[in-house]
Write a protein that holds these residues in place. Structure first.
Motif, PDB file in Angstrom:
ATOM      1  N   GLY A 251      45.329  40.889  29.280  1.00  0.00           N
ATOM      2  CA  GLY A 251      45.731  41.020  30.687  1.00  0.00           C
ATOM      3  C   GLY A 251      45.835  42.485  31.101  1.00  0.00           C
ATOM      4  N   LYS A 252      45.319  42.817  32.278  1.00  0.00           N
ATOM      5  CA  LYS A 252      45.458  44.192  32.785  1.00  0.00           C
ATOM      6  C   LYS A 252      46.925  44.451  33.118  1.00  0.00           C
ATOM      7  N   GLY A 253      47.459  45.527  32.562  1.00  0.00           N
ATOM      8  CA  GLY A 253      48.887  45.793  32.712  1.00  0.00           C
ATOM      9  C   GLY A 253      49.193  47.163  33.283  1.00  0.00           C
ATOM     10  N   TYR A 256      51.704  50.458  37.672  1.00  0.00           N
ATOM     11  CA  TYR A 256      51.439  51.068  38.975  1.00  0.00           C
ATOM     12  C   TYR A 256      50.088  51.773  38.937  1.00  0.00           C
ATOM     13  N   ASP A 257      49.383  51.696  40.055  1.00  0.00           N
ATOM     14  CA  ASP A 257      48.068  52.344  40.155  1.00  0.00           C
ATOM     15  C   ASP A 257      48.022  53.199  41.416  1.00  0.00           C
ATOM     16  N   SER A 258      48.264  54.499  41.234  1.00  0.00           N
ATOM     17  CA  SER A 258      48.186  55.422  42.377  1.00  0.00           C
ATOM     18  C   SER A 258      46.742  55.843  42.635  1.00  0.00           C
ATOM     19  N   SER A 274      51.493  45.500  41.880  1.00  0.00           N
ATOM     20  CA  SER A 274      50.921  44.208  41.463  1.00  0.00           C
ATOM     21  C   SER A 274      49.720  44.373  40.533  1.00  0.00           C
ATOM     22  N   ASP A 275      49.476  45.613  40.078  1.00  0.00           N
ATOM     23  CA  ASP A 275      48.278  45.837  39.261  1.00  0.00           C
ATOM     24  C   ASP A 275      48.469  45.382  37.806  1.00  0.00           C
ATOM     25  N   MET A 276      49.560  44.658  37.592  1.00  0.00           N
ATOM     26  CA  MET A 276      49.774  44.057  36.263  1.00  0.00           C
ATOM     27  C   MET A 276      49.816  42.526  36.383  1.00  0.00           C
ATOM     28  N   ALA A 335      39.125  53.897  38.795  1.00  0.00           N
ATOM     29  CA  ALA A 335      38.529  52.767  38.060  1.00  0.00           C
ATOM     30  C   ALA A 335      39.141  52.770  36.661  1.00  0.00           C
ATOM     31  N   GLU A 336      40.478  52.677  36.632  1.00  0.00           N
ATOM     32  CA  GLU A 336      41.240  52.855  35.383  1.00  0.00           C
ATOM     33  C   GLU A 336      41.447  51.559  34.602  1.00  0.00           C
ATOM     34  N   GLY A 337      41.448  50.428  35.330  1.00  0.00           N
ATOM     35  CA  GLY A 337      41.760  49.157  34.672  1.00  0.00           C
ATOM     36  C   GLY A 337      40.822  48.881  33.516  1.00  0.00           C
ATOM     37  N   ALA A 361      42.268  40.373  35.203  1.00  0.00           N
ATOM     38  CA  ALA A 361      42.658  41.666  35.752  1.00  0.00           C
ATOM     39  C   ALA A 361      42.556  41.725  37.267  1.00  0.00           C
ATOM     40  N   THR A 362      43.475  42.484  37.878  1.00  0.00           N
ATOM     41  CA  THR A 362      43.313  42.879  39.281  1.00  0.00           C
ATOM     42  C   THR A 362      42.383  44.089  39.263  1.00  0.00           C
ATOM     43  N   LEU A 363      41.096  43.826  39.074  1.00  0.00           N
ATOM     44  CA  LEU A 363      40.201  44.918  38.675  1.00  0.00           C
ATOM     45  C   LEU A 363      39.507  45.638  39.815  1.00  0.00           C
TER      46      LEU A 363
HETATM   47 ZN    ZN Z   1      44.054  49.282  39.116  1.00  0.00          ZN
END
Ligand code: ZN
Ligand code: BES
Ligand code: MN
Length: 484
Positions: A251-253, A256-258, A274-276, A335-337, A361-363
């Protein structure tokens, strides 16, 4: 919420009752309802999504009655039942009813497994609201519902299972709704340890030193811009020691994704706690899997970190390594996920020896352009495994849509200076998935992008505003299917 199965009812004991009715031969046995008149005046015809509330006087007591149209019996889907019942419960809630009955065996409806399962799941899920931080509005009274069926024994186990699954969905929603100043890689891993103890799965947490030792340079490149250390979370449920089959969930965890140095505008950043949601789906599913003691083996992993900005952030233009040994050109730090997921994938395939693997993932924002909020988007290298995934979504009343993988797309993730690039371009949802697929060890693999489905803007059906807990229930049913 307290849910009981009962085979008798006294209407005047309740503040409300919900009566589902099929379109054909309108009929209510338990009390006097002017169905003919309602039909003639087009107020209620039993059509799908027809909802009509009236108040009756029963032994001197006011009882709110909600008539629920189920439409034609052969057209009814699990998804529809879940949402219709959720809406009917909301009508009662608006009237402050917290003690009600759902009448399944009477009228023109006969109870069956599907209806019982759907009602339990639906009432629990539609009762949820994220109001933890609102001081005044918190509701106190625990709602009570009796589900009226002729044969109680037939459904007790289904009721129990459905309740654990719906609660697992809520565990997932709560984790996603929790803001990033509260839920970070460290507090998330503590929460998982706690859930593992409570529900009965094994949890191992790897800290920075151990993650470095494993050579997860791709994951660590994303993590290093944050002051909060990353955590690598491993959840193991071994329910069948005699089997060498292990289902792997990744699972993508991103707590936080700034966007990192490729910073997002505020409008794109504000929901990035919600990026987890992929991680939350895996955690929720692990809870339901172990609570129901499934006779199967499942391992879930999460590379948990924050994508932040500092003097130590990774940069657009960097070339980094990965646990699997492939080098990656960073075209965009947002594009870190996929960078965190490939090391998690490499780990679960090589160290946990899973035999099938699914990542969730919230990819990509592009997933919204594929199917909007109506369906999660998938790609796969294996028709048989994908079919099982698709069936588990259907069974839960969730929607998923498989995208094609043409040879042309596979070329797009290659780079002239490195083995791969993290910004392969359009179609963004598919190329992002294919990037992760490079590390699946050629196992049967399904990739699911839930960027479009993990949040809801409305309170509707079983959904509350905010997190949806999407895919939690399907991941449980998929593991259950692996028992066979
Ligand atoms: Zn992300
Ligand atoms: N977490 C986002 C994807 C996302 C966007 C989820 C909107 C939910 C709602 C992901 O890390 C991201 O930023 N993806 C970029 C990729 C791009 C830079 C190649 C995107 O989709 O714009
Ligand atoms: Mn991003």
């Amino acid at each position: 919420m307290k849910i009981l199965l009962k085979n008798k009812m006294e209407i005047s004991k309740y503040d409300g009752i919900i009566i589902p009715i099929y379109e054909d031969k309108l009929k209510v046995d338990i009390t006097e309802i002017p169905l003919e008149q309602l039909k003639e005046s087009n107020k209620f015809e039993g059509k799908e999504n027809d909802l009509y509330k009236l108040t009756i006087l029963e032994e001197g007591k006011l009882v709110e009655v909600v008539l629920v149209g189920l439409g034609k019996k052969d057209k009814l889907s699990y998804r529809k039942i879940l949402n219709i019942l959720g809406e009917s419960y909301r009508l009662l809630k608006n009237e402050k009813v917290s003690n009600f009955a759902l009448v399944l065996d009477a009228n023109n409806v006969d109870s069956n497994e599907q209806l019982v399962r759907a009602s339990v799941e639906s009432f629990i899920m539609s009762d949820y609201k994220f109001d933890h931080y609102k001081k005044k509005e918190r509701s106190s009274e625990e709602p009570k519902v009796d589900i009226i069926v002729n044969e109680i024994d037939k459904y007790e186990n289904i009721k129990k299972e459905a309740a654990t699954i719906a609660l697992a969905n809520l565990i997932s929603r709560k984790l996603v709704n929790e803001p990033a100043n509260i839920l970070n890689p460290k507090t998330l891993s503590k929460e998982v340890e706690h859930l593992g103890k409570e529900k009965g799965f094994e949890v191992e947490i790897l800290k920075l030193k151990e993650i470095e030792k494993l050579g997860m340079e791709s994951f660590l490149s994303v993590a290093k811009g944050s002051d909060i250390e990353p955590r690598f979370i491993i959840m193991r449920y071994i329910g069948n020691k005699d089997s060498d089959q292990i289902l792997g969930y990744v699972g993508k965890g991103l707590t936080y994704d700034s966007g990192g140095l490729s910073i997002k505008p505020t409008s794109g950043m504000v929901d990035m706690k919600s990026d987890m949601a992929g991680a939350a789906a895996v955690i929720g599913a692990m809870c339901a899997i172990s609570e129901n003691k499934l006779n199967t083996n499942v391992v879930g992993v999460i590379a948990a970190c924050e994508n932040m900005i500092s003097g130590n952030s990774y940069r657009p233009g960097d070339i980094i390594n990965s646990m699997g040994g492939k080098t990656i050109f960073i075209g965009n730090t947002d594009a870190e996920g996929r960078l965190t997921l490939i090391d998690a994938m490499e780990y679960i395939v090589t160290k946990e020896k899973v035999t099938k693997v699914l990542d969730i993932a919230t990819l990509t924002g592009a997933a919204l352009h594929c199917t909007g909020a109506a369906a999660s988007v998938a790609i796969s290298n294996n028709d048989e495994f994908y079919k099982k995934v698709n069936e588990s979504f259907d069974f839960s009343g969730e929607q998923i849509w498989r995208m094609p993988v043409f040879d042309e797309y596979k070329e797009l993730i290659k780079h002239h200076e490195a083995d791969l690039t993290n910004t392969a371009g359009n179609p963004g949802t598919i190329t992002a998935g294919l990037f992760i697929g490079e590390f699946n060890g050629d196992l049967p693999w399904v990739h699911i992008d839930i960027a479009g489905t993990s949040l809801s803007t409305k309170e509707k059906g079983i959904l509350s505003k905010g997190a949806t807990g999407i895919a939690t229930r399907p991941l449980y049913y998929l593991a259950k299917e692996q028992q066979k």
